[in-house]
Design an enzyme around this catalytic site. Structure first.
Site, PDB file in Angstrom:
ATOM      1  N   HIS A 258       0.851  -1.185   0.000  1.00 61.08           N
ATOM      2  CA  HIS A 258       0.000   0.000   0.000  1.00 61.08           C
ATOM      3  C   HIS A 258       0.884   1.231   0.000  1.00 61.08           C
ATOM      4  CE1 HIS A 258      -3.128   2.865   1.229  1.00 61.08           C
ATOM      5  NE2 HIS A 258      -3.994   1.943   0.852  1.00 61.08           N
ATOM      6  N   ASP A 310      -7.892  -5.050  -0.345  1.00 62.91           N
ATOM      7  CA  ASP A 310      -8.320  -5.722  -1.569  1.00 62.91           C
ATOM      8  C   ASP A 310      -8.077  -7.225  -1.537  1.00 62.91           C
ATOM      9  OD1 ASP A 310      -9.179  -3.385  -2.962  1.00 62.91           O
ATOM     10  OD2 ASP A 310      -7.077  -2.867  -3.269  1.00 62.91           O
TER      11      ASP A 310
END
Length: 374
Positions: A258, A310
């Site tokens: 991320h 996700d």
């Protein structure tokens, strides 16, 4: 002058909507930890909190929920439009094109008027789930399922998608997923929304533009790609080899890493716990995801790369009966309140975005007629 590619690390606004500490894995909405909101609140209450800056009183909450539910129905002209769209059109394209049309039915169109802020929020929160549900049914050549006002927000969406009423637990878990996706500071789609609102375009235009930004596979489309990656793994014992090959080829492992979090994404930890609540331990996709995460964490330990939201969200949505192509529209549905919150906040001290550039082309180049071009 220096070019800051992607505006990485460049502040563009001051905001009190959400806060991230990427080193410690902290996410807060209006100062309230995400874990507390998931445990004690619900998506519509969180939407009110994000946009209006405070938790609603009981009267405000009841009115807000009532106004959202009163907007669950969509006009027959929208249904006709949906039925005329090619069935293989991706749901995100459908959603992006429909949202500006919804503005035609909102009498409050002045973006500087607080009435527009409230009406666009309640209308979009009500109508977008219905549009998504209707398109899912239409694309499968099935009858549209009308919204059921007696169901909770999460239950009603699953009902419109599946055609059968979900268990209450399923509706509650889906509602919590919406909370997790509702807001995440100035990401690509949120930046898109505030750039558009800086022109004094209405909130429907802002949300539609943000949906377009979210549709890219480097932003909202990642969970769909994670699902397909995991689904294509035939044997769990092949996972170490698959991951090693990806690392050797310097391929990105979808669902890991991320731009902000340098530790576990707190949203991913919550989704994994919820997945454990509803998943059969023998479920093939669930078992594959758990083993993939375990192996990937071992391989990426030194780089301190962890799963993001996700990685598990697609697996969870699949168990709730949501097809992969609708994962990103669900993300968009959840992010409406975050986008509108930032647009509303930015308008307080609005300044039209007009960045500059560093020109590196030629000068005084002569025009060559077509017959003389080589």
């Amino acid at each position: 002058m220096e070019v800051y590619s992607g505006l990485a690390g460049i502040p563009v606004v001051r905001s009190s909507i959400s806060y991230i500490d990427g080193q410690k894995g902290i996410l807060e909405y209006r100062g309230i930890p995400i874990e507390e909101l998931v445990e004690k609140s619900n998506f519509l209450e969180v939407s009110y909190l994000l946009v209006f800056g405070k938790l609603p009183s009981q009267r405000e909450y009841d009115e807000f929920v009532c106004d959202v539910k009163n907007n669950l129905q969509i006009d027959s002209s929208i249904i006709k439009f949906l039925k005329d769209i090619p069935r293989d059109t991706h749901p995100m394209k459908v959603l992006q094109s429909i949202i500006p049309i919804l503005s035609a039915f909102d009498p409050n169109r002045d973006v500087l008027d607080e009435k527009h802020h409230y009406s666009s929020l309640t209308r979009l929160l009500g109508q977008v789930p219905t549009v998504i549900g209707a398109w899912k049914r239409i694309s499968e050549n099935k009858d549209i399922v009308e919204p059921d006002f007696r169901l909770s927000y999460g239950e009603n969406f699953l009902y419109m998608m599946r055609g059968e009423k979900p268990e209450k637990k399923e509706g509650d878990i889906f509602d919590k997923c919406l909370i997790l996706h509702a807001e995440h500071t100035i990401n690509a789609s949120t930046f898109t929304a505030i750039v558009v609102v800086s022109t004094l375009a209405d909130f429907y235009s802002c949300v539609s533009s943000a949906v377009g930004s979210l549709s890219g596979r480097l932003h909202g489309g990642a969970n769909e790609r994670v699902y397909y990656m995991l689904s294509q793994i035939e044997k769990i014992e092949d996972i170490p080899q698959i991951i090693d090959q990806k690392l050797k080829n310097k391929e990105r492992i979808m669902g890991f890493g991320h731009r902000v979090y340098k530790t576990h994404d707190p949203r991913a930890l919550i989704i994994k716990r919820m997945l454990q609540e509803i998943s059969d331990e023998e479920n093939r996709l669930y078992k594959t995801a758990v083993e993939f995460e375990k192996t990937a964490l071992e391989r990426l330990k030194e780089k301190k790369i962890y799963p993001n939201i996700d990685f598990y969200s697609g697996v969870l949505y699949s168990l709730l009966g949501i097809p992969p192509s609708f994962y990103t529209p669900v993300f968009a549905m959840a992010r409406i309140s975050g986008w509108i919150a930032h647009c509303k906040e930015y308008l307080k001290e609005n300044k039209l975005f007009r960045p500059t550039q560093i020109y590196d082309g030629g000068h005084n180049i002569r025009y060559i007629p077509p017959e003389k071009r080589g």
